[in-house]
Design a protein around this motif. Sequence first.
Motif, PDB file in Angstrom:
ATOM      1  N   SER A  47      52.628  19.255  35.344  1.00 40.49           N
ATOM      2  CA  SER A  47      53.624  19.307  36.586  1.00 40.49           C
ATOM      3  C   SER A  47      54.244  18.180  36.853  1.00 40.49           C
ATOM      4  O   SER A  47      53.686  17.160  35.932  1.00 40.49           O
ATOM      5  CB  SER A  47      52.496  19.305  37.622  1.00 40.49           C
ATOM      6  OG  SER A  47      51.727  18.519  38.216  1.00 40.49           O
ATOM      7  N   GLY A  48      54.892  17.924  38.224  1.00 43.11           N
ATOM      8  CA  GLY A  48      55.708  17.191  37.995  1.00 43.11           C
ATOM      9  C   GLY A  48      57.008  17.576  39.073  1.00 43.11           C
ATOM     10  O   GLY A  48      57.531  18.168  38.804  1.00 43.11           O
ATOM     11  N   GLY A  49      57.643  16.124  39.093  1.00 43.59           N
ATOM     12  CA  GLY A  49      58.821  16.072  39.980  1.00 43.59           C
ATOM     13  C   GLY A  49      58.535  17.046  41.717  1.00 43.59           C
ATOM     14  O   GLY A  49      57.733  17.618  41.967  1.00 43.59           O
ATOM     15  N   SER A  50      59.694  17.198  42.507  1.00 40.13           N
ATOM     16  CA  SER A  50      59.840  17.609  44.066  1.00 40.13           C
ATOM     17  C   SER A  50      60.733  18.264  43.745  1.00 40.13           C
ATOM     18  O   SER A  50      60.635  19.230  44.205  1.00 40.13           O
ATOM     19  CB  SER A  50      59.641  16.391  44.289  1.00 40.13           C
ATOM     20  OG  SER A  50      60.705  15.050  44.358  1.00 40.13           O
ATOM     21  N   ARG A  51      61.741  18.004  43.581  1.00 40.09           N
ATOM     22  CA  ARG A  51      63.214  18.739  43.906  1.00 40.09           C
ATOM     23  C   ARG A  51      64.152  18.734  42.382  1.00 40.09           C
ATOM     24  O   ARG A  51      64.170  17.405  41.793  1.00 40.09           O
ATOM     25  CB  ARG A  51      64.280  18.028  44.511  1.00 40.09           C
ATOM     26  CG  ARG A  51      63.504  18.702  46.266  1.00 40.09           C
ATOM     27  CD  ARG A  51      63.895  18.187  47.921  1.00 40.09           C
ATOM     28  NE  ARG A  51      62.878  17.899  48.748  1.00 40.09           N
ATOM     29  CZ  ARG A  51      63.252  19.276  49.715  1.00 40.09           C
ATOM     30  NH1 ARG A  51      64.124  19.973  48.921  1.00 40.09           N
ATOM     31  NH2 ARG A  51      62.814  19.257  50.705  1.00 40.09           N
ATOM     32  N   ALA A  52      65.101  19.015  42.294  1.00 43.34           N
ATOM     33  CA  ALA A  52      65.665  19.074  41.052  1.00 43.34           C
ATOM     34  C   ALA A  52      67.050  18.022  41.879  1.00 43.34           C
ATOM     35  O   ALA A  52      67.478  17.467  41.213  1.00 43.34           O
ATOM     36  CB  ALA A  52      66.710  20.749  41.025  1.00 43.34           C
ATOM     37  N   ASN A  53      67.576  17.542  42.969  1.00 43.92           N
ATOM     38  CA  ASN A  53      68.235  16.314  43.189  1.00 43.92           C
ATOM     39  C   ASN A  53      67.347  15.114  43.013  1.00 43.92           C
ATOM     40  O   ASN A  53      68.520  14.444  43.587  1.00 43.92           O
ATOM     41  CB  ASN A  53      69.195  16.768  44.109  1.00 43.92           C
ATOM     42  CG  ASN A  53      68.319  16.952  44.946  1.00 43.92           C
ATOM     43  OD1 ASN A  53      67.152  17.172  45.538  1.00 43.92           O
ATOM     44  ND2 ASN A  53      68.561  17.271  46.566  1.00 43.92           N
TER      45      ASN A  53
END
Length: 514
Positions: free
Chosen positions: A367-373
């Motif tokens: 898992s990881g990150g929050s949004r593509a931008n």
Amino acid sequence: MSPQAVRPVTPAASPVAAATPVPATAPAAVVAGTITAPVAPTPTASTGSTTANAPATTVNANAASTTTVTTMTAGATTAAATTTAATTAFTPVEPTRTAATTGTVRTALAPAAPDSEGQPGPTAALPGLPQALSTRARTLAGAVRRRCADLARIESPSGDAPRLDALAEELAAGFRATGATVHREPGPAGDHLVLQWEGRDESLPHLLVVGHHDTVWPAGILTDWPVTEQDGTLSGPGVVDMKGGLAILEGAFALLADLGQRPHRTVRLVVVSDEEVGSPDGRRLVERQLRDAAAVLGLEPPHPDGRLKTARRGSTRVRLTVTGREAHAGNDAADGVSAVDELVDQLVAVRGLVSFPGTELNAGRISGGSRANVVAGRAEAELGLRFSTTEAQRRTLDNLARLTALRPGARVRTEVLSSRPAWPERSANPLLRHVRSLAAVLGQQLDGGPAGGAGDTNLPGSRGLPTLDGFGAVGGGAHARHEHIRIDQLAPRIALLAALLAVPLPRLRDRSEG
């Protein structure tokens, strides 16, 4: 420690014992308004049939007075006197009488004759035991199958304390009805159970049995994957790992109660609520009960062909956490440090570190990150590692502990979530030899071999205690959508476990080993 006894109560009938077919030709016995498990007759020349083919009947307090039953109370059992070959083959002792039942007789297993090595033979002095166990096990198999299905319908995913506690209560009630004292041990993710059955010889070290009631399946799985019976199998979430094993053990104790028996020695059962995540809390209970144990049995499923498990690889769960720096992925990407990119590269590097023979790595969750931008500021992976040797386990974990970030500004942290030591195969295995001999007199062919998975038997096995696993239901598909048990193999497993509980153990360790 000895399990804490619950307040004395009159036990309800075991769900396994209460639902079994009942012969209709002998007087009934009633204890506190509850009619409990029947004693099945053996085949006779005049009838040429057994009750294994009789229709199932629910036993209740309104049953006809021509029902043969066994009464069970905590710590002792009494059996209605019958003239069938299954019970008269045992040596009777003095009649046991209670306020509710009179003229009942307890039967006692005579000591087994020594074999050629001076060890007690498994059933040498018990000519009726194999037939009695096998016949009654066939009669109980239907109730055990239903019990397994009922337990599987109580969802119990690891970490879901309310659901695990509901199943623990159901298990406690069933085992208590077979004579166990029950202690519930609170755990952070659900209660564990420690149960004890008194043995005929209390001076002997106890026999330890280990199991678990958590499963890998999430809550709600029954909506699209219900418990079903088809083509000689019972399928559903958790049926083989390991609700089938728990139901079989309950059936084995019900079988002994039917024959008016207690185990030869004290039996303790530890059922943990977190085995599927490595028993991070339950391990302490298993470890506590290892002290002075004569042997340890595991209720995990056997190999698909029915062989027991004589060794297991070690296992460790590791969480790999990467911290980066968030930034706008379009305008300020150079200011960021991607935790996701770092984690991907770390996993590639970890693959190269896991190079010892017999060692395997499974990246089970990422898992990881929050949004593509947004440049990811955090990512993590949960790894499952398997090891054939303790040395490979130590060296691999040392390598993982020394991981360093590949990108400036990133941080990498390795955390061991749970770990089980490798249980190596041993050339001499007197416990397996004993179980094989019991299986043979029951008309079964049985052997053992090492297994790839890990479980709570790793701990005693790694320490050299006499240990065998795989006494659960024969089947396959653990942790997969085709998980199932073979219905035709329930009766042999019930009989085998009952025999192992009832018959004296041979010497399993040299005196020098303690």
